[in-house]
Scaffold this active site. Structure first.
Site, mmCIF file in Angstrom:
data_model
loop_
_atom_site.group_PDB
_atom_site.id
_atom_site.type_symbol
_atom_site.label_atom_id
_atom_site.label_comp_id
_atom_site.label_asym_id
_atom_site.label_seq_id
_atom_site.Cartn_x
_atom_site.Cartn_y
_atom_site.Cartn_z
ATOM 1 N N ASN A 121 0.800 -1.219 0.000
ATOM 2 C CA ASN A 121 0.000 0.000 0.000
ATOM 3 C C ASN A 121 0.835 1.272 0.000
ATOM 4 O OD1 ASN A 121 -1.542 -2.138 2.039
ATOM 5 N ND2 ASN A 121 -2.774 -1.308 0.368
ATOM 6 N N GLN A 135 -1.302 0.186 -3.622
ATOM 7 C CA GLN A 135 -0.727 1.398 -4.201
ATOM 8 C C GLN A 135 0.383 0.981 -5.158
ATOM 9 O OE1 GLN A 135 -1.433 4.765 -3.503
ATOM 10 N NE2 GLN A 135 0.100 5.342 -5.028
ATOM 11 N N ILE A 181 1.039 6.930 -0.273
ATOM 12 C CA ILE A 181 0.375 5.993 0.628
ATOM 13 C C ILE A 181 -1.075 5.814 0.207
ATOM 14 C CG2 ILE A 181 -0.294 5.558 3.013
ATOM 15 C CD1 ILE A 181 1.972 7.665 3.718
ATOM 16 N N CYS A 182 -1.529 4.567 0.192
ATOM 17 C CA CYS A 182 -2.938 4.303 -0.084
ATOM 18 C C CYS A 182 -3.591 3.882 1.226
ATOM 19 C CB CYS A 182 -3.090 3.208 -1.127
ATOM 20 S SG CYS A 182 -4.800 2.816 -1.486
ATOM 21 N N LEU A 183 -4.271 4.825 1.834
ATOM 22 C CA LEU A 183 -4.914 4.533 3.112
ATOM 23 C C LEU A 183 -6.192 5.357 3.166
ATOM 24 C CD1 LEU A 183 -4.730 3.181 5.901
ATOM 25 C CD2 LEU A 183 -3.462 5.157 6.703
#
Lengths: 195, 226
Positions: free
Chosen positions: A79, A122, A87-89
């Site tokens: 991610n 990500q 960042i993929c959050l």
């Protein structure tokens, strides 16, 4: 409308006060809108023993919009982009709420390190590796942690920067030169003197 | 500082990605060992710039007290100004909550618990010192924040006088207070005269009792008149 300074200051103070949380934050220069967060790699993960730095930018609208966070330290994680640290959050995107704070966001990043979500990647390459061969993923992630996030290297570099700064150069200059010289302080000096 | 970091981050972006499937080759790692560490060290280098931050901290510490935390807005972390509380019980400044509801266009939720929030269903809190001069507002809002919704004023719950074994009440009823007793509808357990909200069952009984009373009086009137 300018950023809510009071809230950001309170947040920074809260983080400083809570030594047990495992996350810290530093202001970059005079503006509180540019910060650097620091978190320790969670135990029993490939990131254990690493120290990870996160670049944080606060929009004027903060806390009504999420803080912009990006890993400065390179991380091998489904991610987190291995190229630029993006960042993929969800809480840093549409699930943000003004009741969340920089501290909770950094803690969430720590939690993300211990529980990757390969379904919403990500970095597709890392995610594929994670799904395909967990052992291989863990080995790579551990190696990246040792290479890029190890505490000793961070300290060693600090000493080199100090050395150059003592000779009368700015920190940023020193950092940039060290980067260009691949960490060699003599090379960095040559670059600085030549420039 | 940030510009420098930007510059530092970009150059090695392509490196390890070139061989992302397997472990980065040892040579590549060697080459890149220092630069990322340089990035990592950046925050430590900021120690010399501690002063402005320390000043800010001290200033903020003065402003904060225990009450501030208990009654502070969940968005701005200050003592709530024009406080409103959502149905889920979370406290906000009205301008803060209003702004959040404006930002959240599709689905309006409480920032703390994600319960649904509607603008006109928040409850204003009127403290003792709440009548501040609107001109003295410290936060200049770009778009005008409307007045917070007014508090609802439900009618006070009235105890049913019939359920009260009290002489005054009987007097008010013009001596007819005895009749429900005849119908066996008097609340026999005698709750001592202190006010308790009526259960729906009690309300129903009281209504029946009044209906019978009216019917009885009507019959008597008919008998007398015709």
């Amino acid at each position: 409308m300018p950023i809510d300074l009071g809230r950001v200051q309170k947040e920074i103070r809260d983080i400083d006060r809570d030594k047990a949380s495992g996350v810290t934050i530093e202001v970059q220069g005079n503006s509180v809108q540019k910060l650097i967060g620091c978190l320790k790699g969670p135990r029993d993960t490939p990131f254990d023993g690493g120290i990870f730095y996160v670049n944080i930018e606060l929009d004027d609208q903060y806390p009504f919009v999420p803080p912009k966070m990006r890993f400065i330290t390179k991380v091998w994680h489904p991610n987190i982009s291995s190229a630029n640290g993006a960042i993929c959050l969800d809480i840093l995107k549409d699930q943000w709420s003004p009741a969340l704070t920089l501290k909770t966001a950094l803690l969430s990043l720590q939690a993300l390190l211990s529980s990757p979500q390969p379904d919403d990647p990500q970095d597709a390459v890392v995610a594929r590796q994670y799904m395909g061969s967990l052992a291989e993923y863990e080995a790579t992630a551990r190696q990246w942690t040792q290479t890029y996030a190890h505490a000793q290297q961070v300290v060693g570099l600090e000493a080199k920067v100090q050395q150059i700064v003592e000779m009368g150069f700015g920190r940023e200059q020193a950092l940039a030169a060290l980067k260009r010289a691949n960490g060699d302080e003599n090379g960095a000096m040559e670059i600085l003197l030549g420039a | 500082m940030s510009a420098a970091l930007e510059a530092l981050t970009v150059p090695h972006a392509g490196g390890p990605l070139a061989a992302p499937q397997q472990q980065p080759p040892a040579g590549a790692l060697q080459q890149q060992q220092q630069p990322p560490a340089a990035l990592g060290a950046a925050p430590k280098l900021l120690d010399a710039e501690e002063d402005p931050k320390a000043a800010l901290k001290a200033q903020a510490a003065e402003l904060e007290s225990q009450e501030d935390i208990l009654f502070s807005c969940n968005i701005c972390y200050d003592l709530a100004s024009e406080p409103v509380v959502t149905l889920c019980g979370h406290l906000y400044c009205w301008p803060c909550l209003y702004r959040w509801l404006q930002v959240q266009s599709h689905c309006r939720t409480c920032p703390v618990c994600k319960a649904g929030v509607e603008k006109d269903k928040v409850i204003p809190i009127y403290g003792r010192g709440g009548n501040e001069d609107p001109r003295a507002k410290s936060k200049g809002e770009p778009e005008a924040v409307p007045q917070r919704p007014a508090g609802q004023r439900p009618a006070p719950v009235v105890r049913n006088p019939l359920l009260q074994p009290n002489a005054n009440v009987n007097a008010q009823q013009g001596g007819l207070g005895i009749i429900p007793t005849l119908f066996g509808l008097q609340n026999g357990n005698g709750n001592g005269g202190y006010a308790e909200p009526l259960t729906p069952e009690q309300q129903h009984q009281a209504f029946l009792s009044r209906l019978l009373l009216m019917l009885g009086s009507f019959v008597i009137m008919c008998l007398l008149l015709f």
